[in-house]
Scaffold this active site. Structure first.
Site, PDB file in Angstrom:
ATOM      1  NE  ARG A  97      -3.605   2.370   2.645  1.00 28.90           N
ATOM      2  CZ  ARG A  97      -4.214   2.720   3.278  1.00 28.90           C
ATOM      3  NH1 ARG A  97      -4.474   1.784   5.010  1.00 28.90           N
ATOM      4  NH2 ARG A  97      -4.668   3.678   3.214  1.00 28.90           N
ATOM      5  CG  ASN A 151     -10.976  -1.639   0.266  1.00 34.59           C
ATOM      6  OD1 ASN A 151     -12.319  -1.797  -0.417  1.00 34.59           O
ATOM      7  ND2 ASN A 151     -11.133  -1.125   1.467  1.00 34.59           N
ATOM      8  CB  CYS A 173     -17.557  -1.371   1.694  1.00 34.78           C
ATOM      9  SG  CYS A 173     -17.082  -0.110   1.878  1.00 34.78           S
ATOM     10  CG  HIS A 203     -14.555   2.818  -1.543  1.00 35.74           C
ATOM     11  ND1 HIS A 203     -13.527   1.724  -1.779  1.00 35.74           N
ATOM     12  CD2 HIS A 203     -14.971   2.266  -0.066  1.00 35.74           C
ATOM     13  CE1 HIS A 203     -13.214   2.019  -0.167  1.00 35.74           C
ATOM     14  NE2 HIS A 203     -14.392   1.578   0.410  1.00 35.74           N
ATOM     15  CE1 TYR A 257     -11.884   5.010   0.070  1.00 36.36           C
ATOM     16  CE2 TYR A 257     -13.850   5.402   1.167  1.00 36.36           C
ATOM     17  CZ  TYR A 257     -12.038   4.576   1.404  1.00 36.36           C
ATOM     18  OH  TYR A 257     -11.980   3.965   1.758  1.00 36.36           O
TER      19      TYR A 257
END
Length: 459
Positions: A97, A151, A173, A203, A257
């Protein structure tokens, strides 16, 4: 009649989110009689798995119920005869990440876990593994349900529905959960007095709200949002305000988001400032994870620590465990999940994955029709879904050109040479986890990663 004792398997069990999940099962034990939990992880995460696993067992030991927590690196051993499988893994761990975020930021592009360039590469690494998992489930626990929190949840669910025969899957989510927990109080209402309708993608959804007289109260919540009342923005998203005139015109509430798209300029600037100073969100989370693991090692700790709520996945347990309870007990509960569209959002094909309000019961997720969106929202939605479809196909086929197409379509990645450069650096950074792209990556050997931290992690 006595209920069947349940075997729960969590893949990515060494995640610091796992105590959230344990708490959710403990709260619902009367309706979910768990007898054993299997926490599965990879060799690189074994130390974390053991720390988290010991806390998980202490949490159960503090209850009246005898539940055994098993820790293993053998996924197939764990999956045998499972009733429910939850997935919360990160291919490449947090180091991956960090690379997903720092490489785009080094070129002035957004670096984010599920959006933009980083989100695309997280999907490319994750989809092949989730397809392996559902193939194993078909052989080892064919009657189990897969509850996916990994995710990018929407693209992961899309890939399962499109590239496997597995249908017992729900993508989850916590973002809708946060909204439904916080918004009612802003208009002096209780959740039970309101009807929520969500539609879109993971998102990237919108929702509207009706009261118990059937009156649309979406505008009232929008007004509360601009009075700075807490409407459930996830902890990992900067609270840059939306443009009030836009939301009033839509009469829809966008998810948190959407700030990356509607306020791209401001969100990018905030992200670059962090990149240049305190570090990206991934680097901050890594520090938080270190602190959490230290807390988890306290032999007297038997509950989820408050610090965990500062991660972006707070209240995950309420989403995951309530979905499992609804499936197991045929509750037909309203939950927002990623599932097959089947006409709920007419602006998209029936066979694609959408995130919508559903009734969840023993038959799975039954989507609630939302109807057509207005031109602005429809345009965004169709662009994003088709971008996702390119990513999913590329993850399965190893087609470099399809990844490039997705990059050039993505609204957070300006088209041009920089887009391709960032993409190529991400390919180099993640080559270990992208074997299907080996031929394409071999042609990129002269590419050097610009960001020194990402370069060091890649070496």
């Amino acid at each position: 009649m006595e209920q069947k004792k349940l075997k729960i398997v969590t893949i990515g069990g060494g995640s610091t989110y796992t105590p959230e999940l344990i708490e959710g099962f403990i709260k619902r034990y009367d309706e979910l009689p768990v007898s054993e939990m299997w926490l599965v992880d990879v060799e690189e995460g074994q130390e974390k798995l053991e720390i988290v696993g010991r806390l998980a067992q202490r949490m159960w030991d503090a209850t009246p119920w005898k539940v055994k927590v098993h820790l293993t690196l053998d996924r197939q051993q764990a999956l045998k005869d499972a009733d429910f499988v939850t997935t919360q893994f990160r291919v490449g761990l947090l180091e991956a990440r960090i690379k997903d975020e720092r490489i785009p930021f080094s070129y002035g592009l957004l670096g984010q876990e599920t959006n933009g360039a980083g989100g695309i590469f997280k999907a490319l690494r994750t989809i092949p593994l989730i397809l392996e998992i559902v193939n194993e489930m078909a052989a080892l626990c064919p009657n189990a349900w897969l509850i996916n929190f990994t995710n990018p949840s929407g693209m992961v669910t899309e890939a399962i529905l499109r590239y496997s025969s597995w249908r017992r899957v729900i993508g989850l989510c916590n973002v809708p959960v946060n909204a439904m927990m916080k918004e009612p109080a802003t208009i002096n209402a209780a959740l039970a007095e309101l009807t929520y309708k969500f539609a879109g993608l993971n998102h990237f959804h919108w929702h509207r709200v009706l009261d118990n007289q059937g009156q649309d109260v979406t505008a009232d919540i929008i007004s509360a949002m601009f009075r700075n009342e807490d409407t459930g923005i996830p902890a990992n998203i900067h609270k840059v305000p939306f443009m009030q005139e836009q939301l009033e015109q839509m009469n829809l509430l966008p998810c948190g988001y959407h700030r990356y798209y509607y306020r791209q300029e401001e969100m990018l600037q905030r992200g670059i400032e962090e990149y240049q100073t305190v570090g990206t969100r991934a680097e901050q989370v890594k520090e938080m994870e270190t602190a959490l693991l230290q807390l988890y090692q306290d032999p007297t700790l038997q509950t989820k620590p408050e610090l965990l709520l500062k991660r972006g996945g707070g209240y995950y347990s309420d989403a995951a465990c309530e979905a499992i309870s609804a499936l197991y007990n045929n509750k037909n509960t309203h939950i927002v999940v990623s599932t097959r569209n089947d006409g709920a959002v007419p602006d998209l094909d029936d066979d694609c994955a959408v995130e919508v309000s559903c009734f969840i019961g023993s038959a799975g997720a039954l989507p609630i029709a939302f109807g057509r969106l207005a031109p602005a929202e429809r345009g965004w939605l169709q662009l994003m879904k088709n971008m996702e479809l390119c990513v999913c196909e590329a993850a399965v086929t190893g087609n470099y050109g399809l990844v490039l197409q997705a990059f050039l379509m993505n609204p957070l990645i300006p088209g041009g040479a920089t887009a391709k450069r960032v993409m190529d650096e991400l390919f180099i950074a993640h080559r270990r986890f992208l074997p299907r792209f080996k031929a394409a990556i071999d042609r990129l050997q002269d590419v050097e990663i610009k960001d020194p931290i990402a370069r060091g992690l890649s070496e």
